[in-house]
Motif scaffolding. Structure first.
Motif, PDB file in Angstrom:
ATOM      1  N   UNK A  78       7.145  -2.048   9.478  1.00 28.39           N
ATOM      2  CA  UNK A  78       6.273  -0.879   9.412  1.00 28.39           C
ATOM      3  C   UNK A  78       4.906  -1.301   8.882  1.00 28.39           C
ATOM      4  N   UNK A  79       3.910  -1.229   9.755  1.00 30.89           N
ATOM      5  CA  UNK A  79       2.561  -1.574   9.346  1.00 30.89           C
ATOM      6  C   UNK A  79       1.990  -0.473   8.465  1.00 30.89           C
ATOM      7  N   UNK A  80       1.110  -0.818   7.545  1.00 35.55           N
ATOM      8  CA  UNK A  80       0.515   0.161   6.641  1.00 35.55           C
ATOM      9  C   UNK A  80      -0.956  -0.165   6.430  1.00 35.55           C
ATOM     10  N   UNK A  81      -1.745   0.856   6.134  1.00 31.11           N
ATOM     11  CA  UNK A  81      -3.189   0.699   5.975  1.00 31.11           C
ATOM     12  C   UNK A  81      -3.534   0.590   4.498  1.00 31.11           C
ATOM     13  N   UNK A  86      -0.972   0.910  -7.054  1.00 33.10           N
ATOM     14  CA  UNK A  86       0.161  -0.009  -6.972  1.00 33.10           C
ATOM     15  C   UNK A  86      -0.116  -1.074  -5.905  1.00 33.10           C
ATOM     16  N   UNK A  87       0.523  -2.230  -6.017  1.00 30.41           N
ATOM     17  CA  UNK A  87       0.113  -3.387  -5.212  1.00 30.41           C
ATOM     18  C   UNK A  87       0.380  -3.289  -3.720  1.00 30.41           C
ATOM     19  N   UNK A  88       1.359  -2.485  -3.302  1.00 28.48           N
ATOM     20  CA  UNK A  88       1.700  -2.443  -1.877  1.00 28.48           C
ATOM     21  C   UNK A  88       1.528  -1.032  -1.312  1.00 28.48           C
ATOM     22  N   UNK A  89       0.988  -0.938  -0.084  1.00 26.70           N
ATOM     23  CA  UNK A  89       0.823   0.377   0.545  1.00 26.70           C
ATOM     24  C   UNK A  89       2.146   0.911   1.080  1.00 26.70           C
ATOM     25  N   UNK A  90       2.178   2.218   1.330  1.00 25.27           N
ATOM     26  CA  UNK A  90       3.381   2.906   1.786  1.00 25.27           C
ATOM     27  C   UNK A  90       3.175   3.397   3.217  1.00 25.27           C
TER      28      UNK A  90
END
Length: 317
Positions: free
Chosen positions: A1-4, A47-51
């Protein structure tokens, strides 16, 4: 799942850029383009990672509720050219967020359980338990910090510090309570309780506008209405849809945004869980099935749709 995670566009006639905790904002003369990224923040820390799909959820819920409340107060929104993008008018934002609380939850409960009975000048009765309904909705404003933590502030201090004039504050107070009532009614139609939320306002000349997002999981807390009374009577946790579960996970893993604390590792399983919860909230709040947009080339798609949106309102001429 790609995230922006973030964008780096450069548009013709662009006059400025601002990156907030969640949104990338591109400014033009009297308009602005707001890109809802998939970043997630808690305790005023990104937070370090996008959802994945989080930005789409926020943008589309906000657009729905802005359109549904335009009869209460004018708002900034002009168009939604992409699932992650809104284009609207640029206002001079008031430096205060209007937090409306109908129930004793979250930050208000954390203050209450350590003994405070006044929050932002609003008196709270003794004998309440977590998630109890308040006698009436209250407004507990916060400052809007560009960096660091927002801070509670009372109405009297807002006016005394000339952050907002007494006249304008009275108007946005009225708007906030009316918006909360409308949001609460719309939530109840979907079997939800709007517990608390925040609104932001701006001004052009003498006209006040509702700006930013409203009634999204980042700005609001929802309980499921079914079983609410029984859970309260049994002193059980409420079943809720909000970002609070992310805060609770962080707290359980030793992080509250304080100096020296380390953000716990966000595993792929945790990221998917958060994404699924956001999509669940979208479908529950709107009553509509969430359409997962093709995110394989998310930045190219967003840039192309922004260009079309800007051309439609003649920004690029």
């Amino acid at each position: 799942m790609n995230a922006l995670k973030e964008t780096h566009f450069n548009f013709k006639n662009q006059t400025g850029f601002y990156r907030g905790k969640v949104r990338d904002v591109y400014f033009f003369k009297d308009k602005m383009v707001m890109v809802a990224s998939d970043r997630i923040s808690a305790f005023d820390v990104i937070l370090p990672k996008p959802i994945p799909y989080k930005g789409q959820v926020l943008n589309q819920i906000a657009a729905k509720f802005l359109q549904a409340t335009a009869d209460i107060v004018p708002n900034w929104l002009l168009s939604v050219p992409d699932p992650n993008v809104s284009i609207g008018i640029k206002c001079e934002a008031f430096p205060v967020e209007m937090v409306v609380r109908g129930y004793l939850s979250g930050h208000a409960w954390r203050q209450y359980k350590i003994g405070f009975r006044t929050l932002c000048g609003e008196k709270l009765p003794d004998g309440l338990q977590e998630n109890d309904k308040l006698p009436n909705p209250i407004i507990t404003p916060t400052t809007k910090a560009k960096k660091g933590h927002d801070e509670d502030i009372a109405k009297q201090e807002i006016v005394a510090r000339n952050l907002i004039s007494a006249k304008d504050y009275a108007q946005i107070e009225q708007y906030s309570l009316a918006l909360f009532a409308r949001g609460s009614a719309m939530a109840l139609e979907q079997g939800l309780i709007l517990v608390d939320t925040k609104y932001e306002f701006g001004k052009i000349g003498d006209q006040i506008y509702l700006i930013d997002e409203i009634h999204t999981p980042d700005s609001s807390r929802y309980f499921y209405a079914e079983g609410y009374q029984e859970r309260q009577a049994n002193k059980e946790s409420q079943k809720q849809l909000s970002k609070e579960f992310v805060r609770e996970w962080l707290i359980a893993n030793g992080f509250q945004g304080k100096d020296g604390q380390k953000i716990p590792q966000m595993t792929d399983v945790m990221i998917k869980t958060i994404s699924d919860r956001y999509i669940e909230l979208y479908e529950k709040v709107t009553g509509e099935t969430f359409d997962r947009t093709d995110n394989r080339d998310i930045e190219d798609r967003i840039e192309a749709n922004i260009l079309q949106g800007l051309e439609a309102i003649q920004i690029l001429n």
